[in-house]
Scaffold this active site. Sequence first.
Site, short mmCIF file in Angstrom:
data_model
loop_
_atom_site.label_atom_id
_atom_site.label_comp_id
_atom_site.label_asym_id
_atom_site.label_seq_id
_atom_site.Cartn_x
_atom_site.Cartn_y
_atom_site.Cartn_z
NE ARG A 22 -3.24 0.87 2.95
CZ ARG A 22 -3.04 1.38 4.14
NH1 ARG A 22 -2.86 0.94 5.19
NH2 ARG A 22 -4.10 2.51 4.10
CB ALA A 27 7.48 -1.04 6.11
CB CYS A 28 4.59 1.04 1.34
SG CYS A 28 3.92 -0.26 1.38
CB THR A 29 7.24 5.54 2.82
OG1 THR A 29 5.76 6.49 2.53
CG2 THR A 29 7.34 7.24 2.84
CB ALA A 32 8.12 3.69 -3.33
#
Length: 139
Positions: A22, A27-29, A32
């Site tokens: 998401r 963590a995704c930030t 990326a």
Amino acid sequence: MEPFELRDALSHAAVVLCFYPRDGTPACTRQALEFSDHEEDFAKAGAVVVGISPDDCLTHAAFRDEHGISIRLLSDPDLEVCRLYGVLHRREGSERDTVRRTTVLIDRAGVVRHLIDDVQLRGHAAEVLKLVREIARNR
């Protein structure tokens, strides 16, 4: 907000597909941003990095703009691509599939050269960049 054709991308470069659950989670930030920080290095090594999640294009745009993410983000709301690459899993006690953080490295011939499905965020982009460089040297 435009179509992405893997075949077209592979005619110019190797492709790194980064599947993630998401937009906007810590963590995704981090993931990326780490790939964005190395985007130029990937380009010099002959690869393009693409993030894929179930989020829609508007959510991707807000995520990109808020955090300064420069890699291309693709929307897979029906999880079609995620199913094709086998990156879905169901957590115990859950009734729906979620995206497992996975990186797939595809060479210019369209061959999956590496699939990393136990992604450890710290240093992951550098690890993948090393793999891209090894593939480029062995061409």
